[in-house]
Design an enzyme around this catalytic site. Structure first.
Site, PDB file in Angstrom:
ATOM      1  N   ASP A  50       0.800  -1.198  -0.119  1.00  0.00           N
ATOM      2  CA  ASP A  50      -0.064   0.010  -0.028  1.00  0.00           C
ATOM      3  C   ASP A  50       0.858   1.140  -0.183  1.00  0.00           C
ATOM      4  OD1 ASP A  50      -1.775   2.087   0.335  1.00  0.00           O
ATOM      5  OD2 ASP A  50      -3.098   0.861   1.822  1.00  0.00           O
ATOM      6  N   SER A 118      -4.876  13.504 -15.538  1.00  0.00           N
ATOM      7  CA  SER A 118      -6.159  13.069 -16.794  1.00  0.00           C
ATOM      8  C   SER A 118      -6.663  14.068 -17.289  1.00  0.00           C
ATOM      9  CB  SER A 118      -6.929  12.395 -15.624  1.00  0.00           C
ATOM     10  OG  SER A 118      -8.321  12.327 -16.306  1.00  0.00           O
ATOM     11  N   TYR A 149     -11.729  13.913  -8.399  1.00  0.00           N
ATOM     12  CA  TYR A 149     -10.603  13.262  -9.017  1.00  0.00           C
ATOM     13  C   TYR A 149      -9.920  14.021  -9.858  1.00  0.00           C
ATOM     14  CZ  TYR A 149      -8.650  10.003 -12.677  1.00  0.00           C
ATOM     15  OH  TYR A 149      -7.958   9.371 -13.618  1.00  0.00           O
TER      16      TYR A 149
HETATM   17  P1  NAD Z   1      -6.268   1.066 -12.770  1.00  0.00           P
HETATM   18  O1  NAD Z   1      -7.209   1.402 -11.432  1.00  0.00           O
HETATM   19  O2  NAD Z   1      -6.545  -0.169 -13.680  1.00  0.00           O
HETATM   20  O3  NAD Z   1      -4.874   1.132 -11.881  1.00  0.00           O
HETATM   21  C1  NAD Z   1      -4.522   1.906 -10.665  1.00  0.00           C
HETATM   22  C2  NAD Z   1      -3.887   0.715  -9.925  1.00  0.00           C
HETATM   23  O4  NAD Z   1      -3.429   1.539  -8.727  1.00  0.00           O
HETATM   24  C3  NAD Z   1      -4.735  -0.341  -9.462  1.00  0.00           C
HETATM   25  O5  NAD Z   1      -4.165  -1.612  -9.852  1.00  0.00           O
HETATM   26  C4  NAD Z   1      -4.909   0.031  -7.990  1.00  0.00           C
HETATM   27  O6  NAD Z   1      -4.830  -1.318  -7.023  1.00  0.00           O
HETATM   28  C5  NAD Z   1      -3.452   0.657  -7.774  1.00  0.00           C
HETATM   29  N1  NAD Z   1      -3.377   1.474  -6.544  1.00  0.00           N
HETATM   30  C6  NAD Z   1      -4.638   2.221  -6.036  1.00  0.00           C
HETATM   31  N2  NAD Z   1      -4.007   2.741  -4.681  1.00  0.00           N
HETATM   32  C7  NAD Z   1      -2.961   2.075  -4.511  1.00  0.00           C
HETATM   33  C8  NAD Z   1      -2.293   2.236  -3.227  1.00  0.00           C
HETATM   34  N3  NAD Z   1      -2.568   2.830  -2.113  1.00  0.00           N
HETATM   35  N4  NAD Z   1      -1.080   1.379  -3.234  1.00  0.00           N
HETATM   36  C9  NAD Z   1      -0.849   0.689  -4.360  1.00  0.00           C
HETATM   37  N5  NAD Z   1      -1.467   0.667  -5.696  1.00  0.00           N
HETATM   38  C10 NAD Z   1      -2.368   1.326  -5.680  1.00  0.00           C
HETATM   39  O7  NAD Z   1      -6.141   2.274 -13.564  1.00  0.00           O
HETATM   40  P2  NAD Z   1      -5.572   2.348 -15.019  1.00  0.00           P
HETATM   41  O8  NAD Z   1      -6.653   2.763 -15.991  1.00  0.00           O
HETATM   42  O9  NAD Z   1      -4.282   1.660 -15.362  1.00  0.00           O
HETATM   43  O10 NAD Z   1      -5.034   4.253 -14.709  1.00  0.00           O
HETATM   44  C11 NAD Z   1      -3.585   4.203 -14.648  1.00  0.00           C
HETATM   45  C12 NAD Z   1      -3.409   5.919 -14.190  1.00  0.00           C
HETATM   46  O11 NAD Z   1      -3.629   6.663 -15.254  1.00  0.00           O
HETATM   47  C13 NAD Z   1      -4.102   6.293 -12.984  1.00  0.00           C
HETATM   48  O12 NAD Z   1      -3.195   7.261 -12.213  1.00  0.00           O
HETATM   49  C14 NAD Z   1      -5.235   6.986 -13.657  1.00  0.00           C
HETATM   50  O13 NAD Z   1      -5.599   8.242 -12.993  1.00  0.00           O
HETATM   51  C15 NAD Z   1      -4.618   7.655 -14.799  1.00  0.00           C
HETATM   52  N6  NAD Z   1      -5.762   7.800 -16.063  1.00  0.00           N
HETATM   53  C16 NAD Z   1      -6.175   6.618 -16.529  1.00  0.00           C
HETATM   54  C17 NAD Z   1      -7.190   7.003 -17.631  1.00  0.00           C
HETATM   55  C18 NAD Z   1      -7.896   5.707 -18.188  1.00  0.00           C
HETATM   56  O14 NAD Z   1      -8.780   6.003 -19.154  1.00  0.00           O
HETATM   57  N7  NAD Z   1      -7.406   4.610 -17.829  1.00  0.00           N
HETATM   58  C19 NAD Z   1      -7.426   8.222 -17.967  1.00  0.00           C
HETATM   59  C20 NAD Z   1      -6.803   9.396 -17.319  1.00  0.00           C
HETATM   60  C21 NAD Z   1      -5.788   9.104 -16.486  1.00  0.00           C
END
Ligand code: NAD
Length: 327
Positions: A50, A118, A149
């Protein structure tokens, strides 16, 4: 051998990024609260930890990694972000992860850190017109994101850039726009529009209907995950700190996206428009800056991405059906 750390390596984009870094010959450490959901990680070392705990962050950054990718965040689609019910968790959890990780990297003299912001940080007032949303990078201020967010992302962007200014770090900040592809969340409430629509179409019998939140005339663009990873790596290794959009400029309405998915699936379905959380009225990526600074921008069509994603989601739906049948 070059080394990389991918925080959020059990998540959708992080898992794909690890595969790419391994193909390039990196030694990779992944870290997350969970392992990747749909296939084994390819990381050399994968820690379940975490990142809200600063001690964990210091232990994980135990060397001077060549590249650190900080993608961990408490996130989801509209059903998670825009209801208001998760606001405190979203802001607290993601901000504290960024504060801890950046501090741990600074203390270990890691300089090159990528941060995934984002498009949700752009002001709501510039995205009221579905046909002409404004997401130029310099339109971010005066700030007015439509979700907590987005506010957290804005705060963290500023945090990374402050470490560049004050401590000579080389942080890179991208603003992702709706990333989709195989092995992304497709059910459970955190899925986004492309995955949700692929699931609904895969579940529906031909000639029936699917439900959609809102009138479907809100616009978005969607970027296939491989191009997101490409842009992420290019930005991280460039001289440009950002923030810069990483997104597609192919804007569609959500209705058009649904019809595209139906076309790829070979199904004809009606759409029932129902009330639900929506987000801004229009959003598209604006790619002038990325072209100018990196000499590159995504160019794959939405159809190509859906053609690679739909079969994967259809297979998940069928697997689940099979399990339920024999349960
Ligand atoms: P995702 O939710 O699949 O991956 C994020 C990961 O972070 C998760 O596996 C989660 O378990 C982990 N996480 C959260 N809190 C945690 C903690 N305290 N300790 C350890 N791990 C932790 O999301 P994604 O789609 O892979 O997105 C990745 C990044 O890109 C994120 O920061 C998201 O905000 C950003 N983002 C994604 C999108 C999209 O469309 N997917 C768009 C804009 C921004």
């Amino acid at each position: 051998m070059k080394t990389a750390l991918v925080c959020g390596g059990g998540g959708f984009i992080g898992h794909h990024l690890i595969k790419r870094l391994k193909r390039e010959g990196f030694w990779v450490r992944g870290v997350d609260l969970k392992f990747p959901q749909f296939s084994e990680t390819e990381a050399d070392d994968f820690l379940i930890a975490d990142l809200r705990d600063p001690g964990n962050c210091r232990a994980i950054v135990d060397r001077r990694f060549d590249e650190v990718y900080q993608l961990a965040a408490d996130m989801g689609g509209a059903g998670f972000i825009f209801t208001g019910e998760n606001d405190a968790d979203i802001m607290h959890n993601s901000a504290i992860v960024n504060l801890n990780m950046l501090d741990a990297c600074h203390k270990r003299h890691v300089s090159r850190v990528f941060y995934s912001s984002s498009a949700c940080m752009y002001p709501e007032h510039n995205q009221l017109d579905a046909k002409a949303p404004v997401t130029r990078e310099d339109s971010a201020y005066p700030a007015n994101p439509d979700s907590e967010y987005g506010w957290e992302k804005l705060f963290s962007e500023r945090l990374y850039l402050a470490y560049n200014r004050n401590f000579g770090m080389q942080c890179r900040v991208a603003r992702y726009h709706n990333i989709f592809g195989p092995e992304g969340t497709w059910t459970g409430g955190r899925e986004k529009a492309p995955a949700a629509l692929c699931r609904k179409v895969a579940e529906a019998e031909n000639g029936t209907s699917i439900e959609m939140w809102g009138d479907g005339e809100q616009t978005r663009s969607f970027l296939f995950v491989d191009e997101c990873v490409e842009g992420t790596i290019r930005l991280t290794r460039s001289d440009f700190q950002g923030p810069v959009n990483i997104g597609s400029e192919e804007m569609v309405t959500i209705n058009e996206l649904a019809y595209l998915v139906m076309d790829v699936a070979g199904k004809q379905l009606d759409i029932d428009h129902i009330p639900g959380p929506l987000g801004v009225r229009g959003r598209n990526s604006h790619n002038e800056l990325i072209k100018a600074k990196l000499g590159w921008a995504p160019n794959e069509s939405l159809r190509d991405g859906i053609e690679k994603t739909y079969p994967w989601i259809e297979a998940q739906v069928n697997k689940l059906r099979g399990r339920n049948q024999y349960a």
